[in-house]
Design a protein around this motif. Structure first.
Motif, PDB file in Angstrom:
ATOM      1  N   SER A   1      36.592  32.796  39.182  1.00  0.00           N
ATOM      2  CA  SER A   1      38.095  32.760  39.322  1.00  0.00           C
ATOM      3  C   SER A   1      38.717  33.760  40.097  1.00  0.00           C
ATOM      4  O   SER A   1      39.673  34.328  39.621  1.00  0.00           O
ATOM      5  N   ARG A   2      38.273  33.840  41.266  1.00  0.00           N
ATOM      6  CA  ARG A   2      38.412  35.014  42.220  1.00  0.00           C
ATOM      7  C   ARG A   2      39.907  35.038  42.634  1.00  0.00           C
ATOM      8  O   ARG A   2      40.680  36.091  42.518  1.00  0.00           O
ATOM      9  N   ALA A   3      40.527  33.766  42.816  1.00  0.00           N
ATOM     10  CA  ALA A   3      41.674  33.610  43.374  1.00  0.00           C
ATOM     11  C   ALA A   3      42.867  33.336  42.323  1.00  0.00           C
ATOM     12  O   ALA A   3      43.919  33.456  42.664  1.00  0.00           O
ATOM     13  N   GLY A   4      42.402  33.498  41.082  1.00  0.00           N
ATOM     14  CA  GLY A   4      43.448  33.476  40.095  1.00  0.00           C
ATOM     15  C   GLY A   4      44.031  34.864  39.767  1.00  0.00           C
ATOM     16  O   GLY A   4      43.427  35.696  40.333  1.00  0.00           O
ATOM     17  N   PRO A   5      45.121  34.673  39.001  1.00  0.00           N
ATOM     18  CA  PRO A   5      45.778  36.038  38.727  1.00  0.00           C
ATOM     19  C   PRO A   5      45.021  36.979  37.540  1.00  0.00           C
ATOM     20  O   PRO A   5      44.007  36.402  36.943  1.00  0.00           O
ATOM     21  N   GLN A   6      45.328  38.160  37.656  1.00  0.00           N
ATOM     22  CA  GLN A   6      44.661  38.908  36.768  1.00  0.00           C
ATOM     23  C   GLN A   6      44.993  38.562  35.338  1.00  0.00           C
ATOM     24  O   GLN A   6      46.125  38.855  34.954  1.00  0.00           O
TER      25      GLN A   6
END
Length: 369
Positions: free
Chosen positions: A350-355
């Motif tokens: 989930s690299r593109a997801g929010p922290q």
């Protein structure tokens, strides 16, 4: 002829002239103290033991039947003797009937001792006991009510951590009304204690209601569908979760920890350790324990949560628990290789997801009904 027979009968009954023969086969009670104590009450003791013994496996039941059905030597019936003994007793000098009586008594003693050993070592069936341990009359600004303190105790072993709830009459009545709406057939025959116009705070009324609430909760817990229902479970621990969350938001971590701990005990005893509420409870425990510098306990709470989340890669609490687990492992000097690899895989997926938020942030923002 008749007088001669009477003389012989009187001679045999009084034992005159045959004391030496009788002395050879007489027994002293002190020679066998255990058998002398148990023989007179054998049937009664066996009946009492069989009524209280409980076994948890068919194998143990089979062993129990084998002990009870073992033949006991009776001198009058000529029963079998213990292996290695001789029925004629030519070497010992005792009559065979007397020897059989000795062996039968010893065998019976061993059987009763075996029954007692099994009854002590066997596990008793576990069940949940509901007990109203205390009551108090609470007066508020515009109301007055009785608060019932109910302890949940796991029987079958020594319960080191009983859980408790404090509920008033209206709470029990609300639970009954809600369950009747969803489980009308199961509760059709349940009679709930009615409201009274007078004497609601009399000691006699409170005592009767206490016993009625104990029986009511025990009956509900005996019904599998009700026992697993959200309405029934939340009656016990939802209020603790709401209070614990509020205390945590206020920074009262010591008081919050007590509430989270009691909520965990309640869910554990009710068999609700696989729900979202239980994960939230573990999150509350980990946060408060970490704030109070109880790092070992916080690490253990995270470990248990990660075990429950092992097959749920998309659960919103997984990454926060992993991050907290890694931080605590670093503080305690524990191995964190597996958790690091797990977290790295999740972050790459989930690299593109929010922290994701921290465990504390997620806990404080999680809405409770």
């Amino acid at each position: 002829m008749a007088s001669h027979l009477l003389h012989r009968l009187r001679h045999a009954l009084t034992g005159e002239g045959d004391q030496e023969g009788l002395a050879g086969c007489s027994l002293e009670v002190d020679d066998f103290p255990e058998s002398s104590e148990l023989e007179d009450d054998t049937e009664g003791l066996s009946t009492r033991l069989s009524g209280t013994l409980s076994f948890t496996s068919n194998e143990e039941d089979g062993e129990m039947e084998e002990v009870q059905n073992t033949p006991v030597a009776r001198p009058e019936a000529g029963g079998p003797l213990e292996p290695g003994t001789r029925g004629d007793a030519t070497n010992s000098g005792e009559p065979s009937s007397t020897l059989a009586e000795h062996r039968g008594s010893n065998m019976l003693t061993r059987q009763l001792q075996e029954l007692w050993r099994k009854s002590r070592s066997s596990l008793l069936p576990q069940r949940l006991l509901f007990e109203v341990t205390s009551t108090s009359v609470v007066s508020e600004r515009n109301s007055k009510y009785v608060l019932y303190t109910v302890y949940l105790i796991q029987t079958g072993h020594f319960d080191r951590a009983p859980a408790m709830i404090a509920r008033r009459y209206s709470d029990f009545e609300r639970l009954h009304r809600c369950l009747r709406h969803h489980f009308s057939s199961d509760l059709a025959s349940v009679s709930f204690p009615r409201k009274r116009l007078r004497h609601n705070f009399a000691a006699k009324t409170i005592a009767k209601r206490s016993r009625a609430f104990e029986q009511f909760l025990a009956h509900l817990h005996s019904l599998p569908e009700i026992r697993r229902s959200a309405e029934y479970l939340e009656f016990f621990f939802l209020r603790d979760l709401q209070g614990a969350q509020q205390l945590t938001c206020s920074g009262k971590y010591q008081e919050a920890l007590l509430a989270w701990t009691n909520a965990r005990r309640l869910q554990d005893k009710l068999g609700a350790c696989h729900s979202g509420h239980f994960l939230l409870t573990l999150a509350g425990l980990a946060v408060c324990q970490q704030e109070l510098a109880q790092f070992g306990a916080a690490h253990a709470s995270c470990e248990q949560a990660l075990q429950l989340l092992e097959a749920q890669d998309r659960h919103p609490l997984l990454v926060p628990f992993l991050q907290t687990h890694l931080h605590l492992a670093w503080l305690l000097g524990l191995d964190k290789g597996r958790a690091e690899a797990w977290l790295r895989d999740l972050q790459e997926a989930s690299r593109a997801g929010p922290q994701p938020p921290s465990l504390k942030e997620l806990l404080l923002k999680h809405p409770l009904p």
